[in-house]
Structure formats: structure tokens, C-alpha cells
Design a protein around this motif. Structure first.
Motif, PDB file in Angstrom:
ATOM      1  N   GLU A  14       0.822  -1.214   0.000  1.00  0.00           N
ATOM      2  CA  GLU A  14       0.000   0.000   0.000  1.00  0.00           C
ATOM      3  C   GLU A  14       0.853   1.259   0.000  1.00  0.00           C
ATOM      4  OE1 GLU A  14      -0.389  -2.363   2.477  1.00  0.00           O
ATOM      5  OE2 GLU A  14      -2.162  -3.374   1.718  1.00  0.00           O
ATOM      6  N   HIS A  15       1.993   1.217   0.674  1.00  0.00           N
ATOM      7  CA  HIS A  15       2.899   2.370   0.714  1.00  0.00           C
ATOM      8  C   HIS A  15       3.461   2.646  -0.680  1.00  0.00           C
ATOM      9  CE1 HIS A  15       3.589   0.948   5.077  1.00  0.00           C
ATOM     10  NE2 HIS A  15       2.618   1.859   5.053  1.00  0.00           N
ATOM     11  N   ALA A  16       3.852   1.580  -1.374  1.00  0.00           N
ATOM     12  CA  ALA A  16       4.404   1.745  -2.717  1.00  0.00           C
ATOM     13  C   ALA A  16       3.338   2.259  -3.685  1.00  0.00           C
ATOM     14  CB  ALA A  16       4.987   0.428  -3.218  1.00  0.00           C
ATOM     15  N   TYR A  17       2.111   1.737  -3.567  1.00  0.00           N
ATOM     16  CA  TYR A  17       1.029   2.216  -4.438  1.00  0.00           C
ATOM     17  C   TYR A  17       0.732   3.693  -4.168  1.00  0.00           C
ATOM     18  CZ  TYR A  17       0.077  -2.717  -5.471  1.00  0.00           C
ATOM     19  OH  TYR A  17       0.175  -4.018  -5.859  1.00  0.00           O
ATOM     20  N   PHE A  18       0.731   4.079  -2.901  1.00  0.00           N
ATOM     21  CA  PHE A  18       0.507   5.486  -2.566  1.00  0.00           C
ATOM     22  C   PHE A  18       1.614   6.359  -3.156  1.00  0.00           C
ATOM     23  CE2 PHE A  18       1.216   9.184   0.141  1.00  0.00           C
ATOM     24  CZ  PHE A  18      -0.009   9.802   0.020  1.00  0.00           C
ATOM     25  N   ALA A  19       2.872   5.892  -3.058  1.00  0.00           N
ATOM     26  CA  ALA A  19       3.984   6.657  -3.621  1.00  0.00           C
ATOM     27  C   ALA A  19       3.837   6.804  -5.134  1.00  0.00           C
ATOM     28  CB  ALA A  19       5.304   5.976  -3.277  1.00  0.00           C
ATOM     29  N   ALA A  20       3.330   5.773  -5.802  1.00  0.00           N
ATOM     30  CA  ALA A  20       3.122   5.845  -7.251  1.00  0.00           C
ATOM     31  C   ALA A  20       2.070   6.891  -7.600  1.00  0.00           C
ATOM     32  CB  ALA A  20       2.710   4.476  -7.790  1.00  0.00           C
ATOM     33  N   ILE A  21       0.962   6.874  -6.878  1.00  0.00           N
ATOM     34  CA  ILE A  21      -0.100   7.860  -7.127  1.00  0.00           C
ATOM     35  C   ILE A  21       0.407   9.270  -6.810  1.00  0.00           C
ATOM     36  CG2 ILE A  21      -2.413   8.617  -6.426  1.00  0.00           C
ATOM     37  CD1 ILE A  21      -2.401   6.046  -8.117  1.00  0.00           C
ATOM     38  N   THR A  58       7.996   2.533 -11.345  1.00  0.00           N
ATOM     39  CA  THR A  58       8.892   1.865 -10.400  1.00  0.00           C
ATOM     40  C   THR A  58       8.165   1.575  -9.096  1.00  0.00           C
ATOM     41  OG1 THR A  58      10.789   2.984 -11.376  1.00  0.00           O
ATOM     42  CG2 THR A  58      11.085   2.051  -9.176  1.00  0.00           C
ATOM     43  N   PHE A  59       7.434   2.562  -8.602  1.00  0.00           N
ATOM     44  CA  PHE A  59       6.689   2.358  -7.359  1.00  0.00           C
ATOM     45  C   PHE A  59       5.569   1.331  -7.537  1.00  0.00           C
ATOM     46  CE2 PHE A  59       8.143   6.808  -6.156  1.00  0.00           C
ATOM     47  CZ  PHE A  59       9.076   6.354  -5.242  1.00  0.00           C
ATOM     48  N   PHE A  60       4.890   1.359  -8.682  1.00  0.00           N
ATOM     49  CA  PHE A  60       3.860   0.349  -8.939  1.00  0.00           C
ATOM     50  C   PHE A  60       4.480  -1.050  -8.991  1.00  0.00           C
ATOM     51  CE2 PHE A  60       0.895   3.652 -10.755  1.00  0.00           C
ATOM     52  CZ  PHE A  60      -0.125   3.415  -9.862  1.00  0.00           C
ATOM     53  N   GLY A  61       5.647  -1.169  -9.615  1.00  0.00           N
ATOM     54  CA  GLY A  61       6.336  -2.449  -9.675  1.00  0.00           C
ATOM     55  C   GLY A  61       6.739  -2.948  -8.300  1.00  0.00           C
ATOM     56  N   LEU A  62       7.248  -2.047  -7.469  1.00  0.00           N
ATOM     57  CA  LEU A  62       7.577  -2.423  -6.089  1.00  0.00           C
ATOM     58  C   LEU A  62       6.327  -2.837  -5.333  1.00  0.00           C
ATOM     59  CD1 LEU A  62      10.255   0.207  -5.031  1.00  0.00           C
ATOM     60  CD2 LEU A  62      10.558  -2.262  -5.199  1.00  0.00           C
ATOM     61  N   GLY A  63       5.238  -2.138  -5.570  1.00  0.00           N
ATOM     62  CA  GLY A  63       3.976  -2.497  -4.916  1.00  0.00           C
ATOM     63  C   GLY A  63       3.521  -3.891  -5.296  1.00  0.00           C
ATOM     64  N   LEU A  64       3.639  -4.225  -6.571  1.00  0.00           N
ATOM     65  CA  LEU A  64       3.262  -5.564  -7.019  1.00  0.00           C
ATOM     66  C   LEU A  64       4.168  -6.635  -6.410  1.00  0.00           C
ATOM     67  CD1 LEU A  64       2.503  -4.870 -10.784  1.00  0.00           C
ATOM     68  CD2 LEU A  64       0.865  -5.527  -9.004  1.00  0.00           C
ATOM     69  N   ALA A  65       5.466  -6.353  -6.383  1.00  0.00           N
ATOM     70  CA  ALA A  65       6.409  -7.316  -5.801  1.00  0.00           C
ATOM     71  C   ALA A  65       6.148  -7.498  -4.311  1.00  0.00           C
ATOM     72  CB  ALA A  65       7.842  -6.848  -6.035  1.00  0.00           C
ATOM     73  N   LEU A  66       5.875  -6.405  -3.610  1.00  0.00           N
ATOM     74  CA  LEU A  66       5.573  -6.499  -2.178  1.00  0.00           C
ATOM     75  C   LEU A  66       4.257  -7.235  -1.947  1.00  0.00           C
ATOM     76  CD1 LEU A  66       6.738  -2.969  -1.059  1.00  0.00           C
ATOM     77  CD2 LEU A  66       7.614  -5.126  -0.159  1.00  0.00           C
ATOM     78  N   ALA A  67       3.265  -6.982  -2.783  1.00  0.00           N
ATOM     79  CA  ALA A  67       1.978  -7.674  -2.638  1.00  0.00           C
ATOM     80  C   ALA A  67       2.148  -9.173  -2.834  1.00  0.00           C
ATOM     81  CB  ALA A  67       0.960  -7.123  -3.634  1.00  0.00           C
ATOM     82  N   GLN A  68       2.950  -9.548  -3.791  1.00  0.00           N
ATOM     83  CA  GLN A  68       3.199 -10.969  -4.022  1.00  0.00           C
ATOM     84  C   GLN A  68       3.939 -11.569  -2.830  1.00  0.00           C
ATOM     85  OE1 GLN A  68       5.454 -11.827  -7.530  1.00  0.00           O
ATOM     86  NE2 GLN A  68       4.970 -13.997  -7.464  1.00  0.00           N
ATOM     87  N   TYR A  69       4.919 -10.857  -2.300  1.00  0.00           N
ATOM     88  CA  TYR A  69       5.663 -11.332  -1.134  1.00  0.00           C
ATOM     89  C   TYR A  69       4.742 -11.470   0.073  1.00  0.00           C
ATOM     90  CZ  TYR A  69       9.305 -11.719   2.387  1.00  0.00           C
ATOM     91  OH  TYR A  69      10.095 -12.156   3.417  1.00  0.00           O
TER      92      TYR A  69
END
Length: 78
Positions: A14-21, A58-69
């Protein structure tokens, strides 16, 4: 792995998605500020907006990777 280190540091998807937005909004703000505040012209304002806007994927990609983790744990620690 960087995703594990980020997760262990308390960063969640959620933090990474917020940073992307937020970076999308910051892209518009930097473009507008540069267009109005600098005499360098619209080309420079466009470059500032594009530069900041490139952070969003980049932030969306990190968000996806974190969500998968997080999904591998089966829980989302708070």
C-alpha cells in the motif's frame, strides 16, 4: 532480496502504491511550477514533469512485488 528487506523494514504494498499515485500528482505539480516559475520555457517544464512521472512505474512495480511477497506469508502484518 530487496523486496524482503523492504518488507522487513515495514514497507508494505500500500505504501508503494501510494507513492506511485503521489508521484503522478507531483509530476503535474512540478510541470506546472516549472512552466510558470521558470523562464526556460515549456520544453524544460515538460522534462521536469516526465522525470518525476517516470517514478510511478517503479513504485507500482515495487507495490506488485511487495503484494506478491505478502501473499506468500498468507497474512499482512500491521
Amino acid at each position: 532480496m530487496i523486496v524482503k528487506k523492504l518488507h522487513d523494514s515495514g514497507v508494505r504494498s500500500e505504501h508503494a502504491y501510494f507513492a506511485a499515485i503521489a508521484s503522478i500528482g507531483a509530476s503535474f505539480i512540478t510541470w506546472a511550477a516549472s512552466a510558470k516559475g521558470e523562464s526556460a520555457g515549456l520544453d524544460r517544464a515538460d522534462r521536469w514533469g516526465i522525470f518525476v512521472g517516470e517514478w510511478a512505474p517503479t513504485f507500482f512495480g515495487l507495490g506488485l512485488a511487495l503484494a506478491q511477497y505478502e501473499g506468500h506469508d498468507g497474512t499482512l502484518p500491521r
